[in-house]
Write an enzyme that holds these catalytic residues in place. Sequence first.
Site, PDB file in Angstrom:
ATOM      1  N   ALA A  74      73.862  52.129  30.536  1.00 22.61           N
ATOM      2  CA  ALA A  74      72.664  52.307  29.426  1.00 22.61           C
ATOM      3  C   ALA A  74      71.618  51.865  29.345  1.00 22.61           C
ATOM      4  O   ALA A  74      70.960  52.648  28.502  1.00 22.61           O
ATOM      5  CB  ALA A  74      74.075  51.700  27.796  1.00 22.61           C
ATOM      6  N   THR A  75      71.392  50.654  29.125  1.00 21.71           N
ATOM      7  CA  THR A  75      69.635  50.681  29.890  1.00 21.71           C
ATOM      8  C   THR A  75      68.750  51.605  29.714  1.00 21.71           C
ATOM      9  O   THR A  75      67.737  52.359  29.336  1.00 21.71           O
ATOM     10  CB  THR A  75      69.604  49.194  30.521  1.00 21.71           C
ATOM     11  OG1 THR A  75      69.799  48.949  29.782  1.00 21.71           O
ATOM     12  CG2 THR A  75      67.803  49.273  30.147  1.00 21.71           C
ATOM     13  N   GLN A 182      78.861  51.184  23.426  1.00 21.84           N
ATOM     14  CA  GLN A 182      80.121  50.349  22.727  1.00 21.84           C
ATOM     15  C   GLN A 182      80.642  51.039  22.101  1.00 21.84           C
ATOM     16  O   GLN A 182      82.418  50.790  21.606  1.00 21.84           O
ATOM     17  CB  GLN A 182      79.393  49.643  21.306  1.00 21.84           C
ATOM     18  CG  GLN A 182      78.710  48.037  21.733  1.00 21.84           C
ATOM     19  CD  GLN A 182      79.017  46.766  22.477  1.00 21.84           C
ATOM     20  OE1 GLN A 182      80.367  46.975  22.230  1.00 21.84           O
ATOM     21  NE2 GLN A 182      78.333  45.835  22.662  1.00 21.84           N
ATOM     22  N   HIS A 204      81.009  49.289  31.771  1.00 22.16           N
ATOM     23  CA  HIS A 204      81.740  47.955  31.769  1.00 22.16           C
ATOM     24  C   HIS A 204      81.349  47.507  30.122  1.00 22.16           C
ATOM     25  O   HIS A 204      82.249  46.284  30.130  1.00 22.16           O
ATOM     26  CB  HIS A 204      80.239  47.352  32.900  1.00 22.16           C
ATOM     27  CG  HIS A 204      79.366  46.007  31.690  1.00 22.16           C
ATOM     28  ND1 HIS A 204      78.728  45.447  30.876  1.00 22.16           N
ATOM     29  CD2 HIS A 204      78.021  47.571  31.512  1.00 22.16           C
ATOM     30  CE1 HIS A 204      77.905  45.173  30.256  1.00 22.16           C
ATOM     31  NE2 HIS A 204      76.916  46.421  30.620  1.00 22.16           N
ATOM     32  N   CYS A 329      72.078  39.162  24.943  1.00 25.34           N
ATOM     33  CA  CYS A 329      71.114  39.024  25.385  1.00 25.34           C
ATOM     34  C   CYS A 329      70.515  38.219  25.187  1.00 25.34           C
ATOM     35  O   CYS A 329      69.166  37.790  25.183  1.00 25.34           O
ATOM     36  CB  CYS A 329      70.235  40.148  25.153  1.00 25.34           C
ATOM     37  SG  CYS A 329      71.823  41.919  25.923  1.00 25.34           S
TER      38      CYS A 329
HETATM   39  C1  PLP Z   1      75.357  46.875  26.823  1.00 29.72           C
HETATM   40  C2  PLP Z   1      74.976  47.998  25.771  1.00 29.72           C
HETATM   41  C3  PLP Z   1      73.237  48.296  26.409  1.00 29.72           C
HETATM   42  C4  PLP Z   1      73.083  47.694  27.768  1.00 29.72           C
HETATM   43  O1  PLP Z   1      73.925  48.524  28.636  1.00 29.72           O
HETATM   44  P1  PLP Z   1      73.875  48.478  29.637  1.00 29.72           P
HETATM   45  O2  PLP Z   1      75.017  49.445  30.726  1.00 29.72           O
HETATM   46  O3  PLP Z   1      74.427  47.060  30.105  1.00 29.72           O
HETATM   47  O4  PLP Z   1      72.414  48.558  31.004  1.00 29.72           O
HETATM   48  C5  PLP Z   1      72.659  49.148  25.485  1.00 29.72           C
HETATM   49  N1  PLP Z   1      73.397  49.540  24.213  1.00 29.72           N
HETATM   50  C6  PLP Z   1      74.525  48.174  23.440  1.00 29.72           C
HETATM   51  C7  PLP Z   1      74.338  48.918  21.546  1.00 29.72           C
HETATM   52  C8  PLP Z   1      74.839  48.170  24.492  1.00 29.72           C
HETATM   53  O5  PLP Z   1      75.819  47.167  23.607  1.00 29.72           O
END
Ligand code: PLP
Length: 390
Positions: A74-75, A182, A204, A329
Site C-alpha cells: 500500500a505504501t 485496512q 499483509h 510505525c
Molecule cells: C499498513 C498500512 C499501509 C502500508 O502498507 P504496506 O503494504 O505495508 O506498504 C498504508 N496505509 C494504511 C492505512 C496501512 O494500514
Amino acid sequence: MLQRPIYLDCHATTPMDERVLEAMLPYFTQHFGNPSSISHMYGWEAEAAVKKARETIANTISCSPEEIVFTSGATEANNLAIKGVAEAYFNQGQHIITVQTEHRAVLDPCHYLEGLGFEVTLLRVKKDGLINLDDLEKAIRPETILVSVMAANNEIGVIQHLTEIGEICHNHQILFHSDAAQAIGKIPLDVQTMNLDLMSLTAHKVYGPKGIGALYVRRRNPRVRLAAQLHGGGQERGMRSGTLYTPQIVGLAKAIELGLEEIESEGKRQRELRDRLSNQLSQLEGIYFNGHPTQRLPGNLNVSFEKVDGSALLLGLQSLVAVSSGSACSSTATTPSHVLTALGHQDSLAYASLRFGLGRFTTSEEIDQVAQATLVTVQSLRQAIVDCRF
Ligand SMILES: *Cc1c(COP(=O)(O)O)cnc(C)c1O
C-alpha cells in the site's frame, strides 16, 4: 520455554492464512516462470496465474482486470497514486486535499509534493474520527486535482463515508483516491458505487504475504492518467515496471478472496470479541474509547487511559500481549500519535493509549486473558502513583 504473548496487533500485520500459503507454494518452485515470457510454457503458466489473480481482485471491488496495477504494497500504491496524479495533472492544478489522520504513506508523499510547490489541505476530523463533508466541500478549489481519504483508519478503525465523499468529488470532477489497506477483505468495497478513481490495497493486513499490494486505477469515466514512478520493462501497461512477483500476486488474490468469503461471519465474530473486551475494560474508571462507536472496523479497539504512563503500560503488558500504542510505525517515537491528537485529546491522554487489533485467529479465551492483564496492569500503575504521593 518462554510463552509467546497473545497477538493483538493485527493493524500492524497479520499472520498468513495457511490456505494462502498453499495457493502460493507452486509458484515459487514448479511454476516459476516470468509472466512476461511469451515464448514458452513457463511464462504462460505464470501469466495465467497472474491473470486469474487480477480477475479475482477486480471482481471483489467491481472493476475490470485492466484497472489493477500490482505494487509492492500500500505504501507504493499510495505513492504511485498521489505522485502519479500530481505529475500527470500538474498543468490542471496543484492542490490536493487529504486528512489529518491519514497513514504516513499518504501524508508523506503529500508533504513531499508541497516541497515541489503543490498545496495540500489537511482536513480535520470530528471527535469521532470522521471528516465533516461540509469541510470537504469548502476545501475544494478550481485547482484541486485530487482528494485522498482513507477507507478505514489503522489506529482507531474509523470507517469514512466513502460513498458520500466520492459523490462530492464526482460532482466537482476531482479524482478520488482511497487508501484501503485496512479495509480490503474486512468491509465491502465497490469502486463504482463509491465513485473511487484510485484505491490502494495490500495483502499483509488481510492474512496474505508482505511485500505485495495493488493500485486500482479507473480507466473509464474518467480515464485516470498516471505518471509512472518506476521506469523499466514496461510491465503493468507502463505504470509500474518490474518483473511481476507471481507467488505474491497469487497470495494477494487468495487473501482478498478469503476475506470477502468470510466478511460477514468474521465481522460478527470479531465485533463480539471486541465488545467483550471493551465491556471488561469498562470496569476501569477514567478510560475512553477512541473513534466512532459503530462506524468502525470490527476488530479494532482503541482505548485511552487517564492517569497512566503510556510506556509503562506497554512495558507492563509486553510479556503477555502484543499490542501497540498509536500505530506500529510511530510506536518508538515519544510524541503522541497524530491520529489521537487529531481527535482533540490532550497529549498525555493521547499517549497512554492502546490499540487492540483483533483478527481471524483471535479467540475468546485470549480476549479474557488480555482484558484481565490490562485491568491488573492499569490498576497497579495507578496504585503506584498514589503510593508515591503519600
Ligand atoms: C499498513 C498500512 C499501509 C502500508 O502498507 P504496506 O503494504 O505495508 O506498504 C498504508 N496505509 C494504511 C492505512 C496501512 O494500514
